[in-house]
Design a protein around this motif. Structure first.
Motif, PDB file in Angstrom:
ATOM      1  N   ALA A 219       0.772  -1.176   0.475  1.00 30.19           N
ATOM      2  CA  ALA A 219       0.226  -0.174   0.006  1.00 30.19           C
ATOM      3  C   ALA A 219       0.811   0.894   0.073  1.00 30.19           C
ATOM      4  O   ALA A 219       1.986   1.544   0.646  1.00 30.19           O
ATOM      5  N   ALA A 220       0.486   2.098  -1.063  1.00 31.25           N
ATOM      6  CA  ALA A 220       1.369   3.298  -1.054  1.00 31.25           C
ATOM      7  C   ALA A 220       1.028   4.500  -0.279  1.00 31.25           C
ATOM      8  O   ALA A 220      -0.089   4.772   0.841  1.00 31.25           O
ATOM      9  N   GLY A 221       2.538   4.672  -0.029  1.00 34.41           N
ATOM     10  CA  GLY A 221       2.229   6.188   1.653  1.00 34.41           C
ATOM     11  C   GLY A 221       2.200   7.447   0.487  1.00 34.41           C
ATOM     12  O   GLY A 221       1.989   7.669  -0.703  1.00 34.41           O
ATOM     13  N   PRO A 222       1.870   8.237   1.744  1.00 36.34           N
ATOM     14  CA  PRO A 222       2.274   8.783   3.011  1.00 36.34           C
ATOM     15  C   PRO A 222       1.139   8.117   4.033  1.00 36.34           C
ATOM     16  O   PRO A 222       0.200   8.429   3.230  1.00 36.34           O
ATOM     17  N   VAL A 223       1.735   7.588   4.702  1.00 37.32           N
ATOM     18  CA  VAL A 223       0.981   7.979   5.976  1.00 37.32           C
ATOM     19  C   VAL A 223       1.223   7.707   6.825  1.00 37.32           C
ATOM     20  O   VAL A 223       2.791   7.479   7.375  1.00 37.32           O
ATOM     21  N   THR A 224       0.865   8.424   7.689  1.00 33.79           N
ATOM     22  CA  THR A 224       1.489   9.063   9.212  1.00 33.79           C
ATOM     23  C   THR A 224       0.928   7.580  10.655  1.00 33.79           C
ATOM     24  O   THR A 224       1.480   8.827  11.547  1.00 33.79           O
ATOM     25  N   ASP A 225       0.254   7.194  10.803  1.00 36.63           N
ATOM     26  CA  ASP A 225      -0.031   6.043  11.229  1.00 36.63           C
ATOM     27  C   ASP A 225       1.626   5.714  11.521  1.00 36.63           C
ATOM     28  O   ASP A 225       2.576   4.987  10.910  1.00 36.63           O
ATOM     29  N   THR A 226       1.921   5.356  12.839  1.00 33.63           N
ATOM     30  CA  THR A 226       3.312   4.962  12.960  1.00 33.63           C
ATOM     31  C   THR A 226       3.094   3.183  13.655  1.00 33.63           C
ATOM     32  O   THR A 226       3.937   2.707  14.186  1.00 33.63           O
ATOM     33  N   HIS A 227       1.481   2.964  14.127  1.00 34.42           N
ATOM     34  CA  HIS A 227       1.729   1.826  14.688  1.00 34.42           C
ATOM     35  C   HIS A 227       0.996   0.638  13.380  1.00 34.42           C
ATOM     36  O   HIS A 227      -0.024   1.852  13.010  1.00 34.42           O
TER      37      HIS A 227
END
Length: 252
Positions: A219-227
C-alpha cells in the motif's frame, strides 16, 4: 563482535524449510552504469570514472539436508516449484515477533540434490529476485496455532510510511485444519496510537483455505500512522491454522 548465525527461518511455497536447512545467504546488488563526462560538476573529478546505480537485484540461496515424501519436505516442494515465482521470507532469529525479516518475490532458478555415498544427502536451492526485497520484521510468529479471531502485536514504524515508499506485508500459510471449509482471513491495520482505538485497514490478504504459496501485498504512502499490526478471523468447524506474517517499508 560478529554475530553467530544459529537461528534463521526460511518460508516459501507454503513450507517452513527451517528444520531441513543449515545455510542461507543473500546477495543484493546494483547494476553499474558509466556516468563519466568530459566536464564533471567538480573539476577535481576530471579524469576519474563516475558511476551511477541503475536497477537493483537480489539473489538468495539456502541448503541443508534432503528429505522427501510429502508436500512439506524439501524435494517435494522444490521439485514442484522449480521455475515458478513465489513469495519467500527469510528471518534472522527464531521467527518471533519483531525479528528481522526479508521478504520478496523470487524465481526458483536452481535445485540440486544428493551427493556422496555414505554421507547425509544434501540439497542446494537458488532463488533470483523478481521485484523488491523488503527488509522488515515478523508481525506474526509461525509457531503459534490460531483457532479463533485475534490481533497481532504492535509494530512501530517511527517514520510511518513516507511519500514514495510503500507498506509491504507478506503472508505464509503452512497448515489448515478443521471441518467444513476452514478459512483464514488476515488484514493489516494501522493507527496513530498503541491502543489501536481508531484502526484503519491498509491491506487484506485473500482468504486461505489450505497451505499455500505466499502472498505479498503493498500500500502506497504517505501514511502518518506509526503503529501497525495484523488481525485475523477464522471460520469453519474446529479450525486450526499455522501462519507467519511480516511487515516492512520499502520503495515501490
Amino acid at each position: 563482535m560478529a554475530d553467530v548465525l544459529i537461528n534463521a527461518r526460511i518460508f516459501g511455497a507454503g513450507v517452513n524449510f527451517s528444520g531441513q536447512s543449515n545455510k542461507v545467504e543473500f546477495t543484493v546488488e546494483a547494476d553499474e552504469a558509466d556516468a563519466t563526462v568530459f566536464e564533471p560538476d567538480n573539476p577535481a573529478d576530471a579524469g576519474w570514472k563516475a558511476r551511477r546505480a541503475t536497477v537493483l537485484d537480489f539473489k538468495a540461496a539456502f541448503s541443508g539436508h534432503w528429505f522427501a515424501g510429502d508436500p512439506s519436505k524439501v524435494d517435494d516442494a522444490l521439485w514442484s516449484g522449480l521455475g515458478a515465482v513465489d513469495v519467500w521470507t527469510f528471518v534472522k532469529g527464531t521467527g518471533a515477533v519483531g525479528d528481522l525479516a526479508w521478504s520478496g518475490q523470487t524465481l526458483e532458478s536452481k535445485y540440486s540434490f544428493l551427493g556422496d555415498h555414505g554421507k547425509l544427502a544434501p540439497f542446494d536451492a537458488s532463488l533470483a529476485g523478481s521485484g523488491p526485497l523488503v527488509r522488515g520484521r515478523v508481525a506474526h510468529p509461525h509457531t503459534v496455532v490460531r483457532s479463533a479471531a485475534g490481533t497481532g502485536d504492535d509494530l512501530v514504524f517511527a517514520a510511518g510510511i513516507p511519500a514514495g515508499q510503500h507498506l509491504y506485508a507478506a503472508l505464509h500459510v503452512f497448515s489448515v485444519g478443521g471441518t467444513g471449509v476452514p478459512a483464514l482471513s488476515v488484514i493489516v491495520e494501522s493507527d496513530d496510537n498503541p491502543g489501536f482505538t481508531t484502526p484503519v485497514q491498509r491491506l487484506a490478504f485473500a482468504p486461505a483455505t489450505a497451505a499455500q504459496t505466499g502472498q505479498l501485498l503493498r500500500a502506497a504512502g504517505p501514511v502518518t500512522d506509526t503503529h501497525y499490526r495484523v488481525r485475523w478471523t477464522v471460520t469453519g468447524g474446529t479450525p486450526s491454522f499455522l501462519f507467519a506474517a511480516t511487515l516492512g517499508v520499502a520503495p515501490a
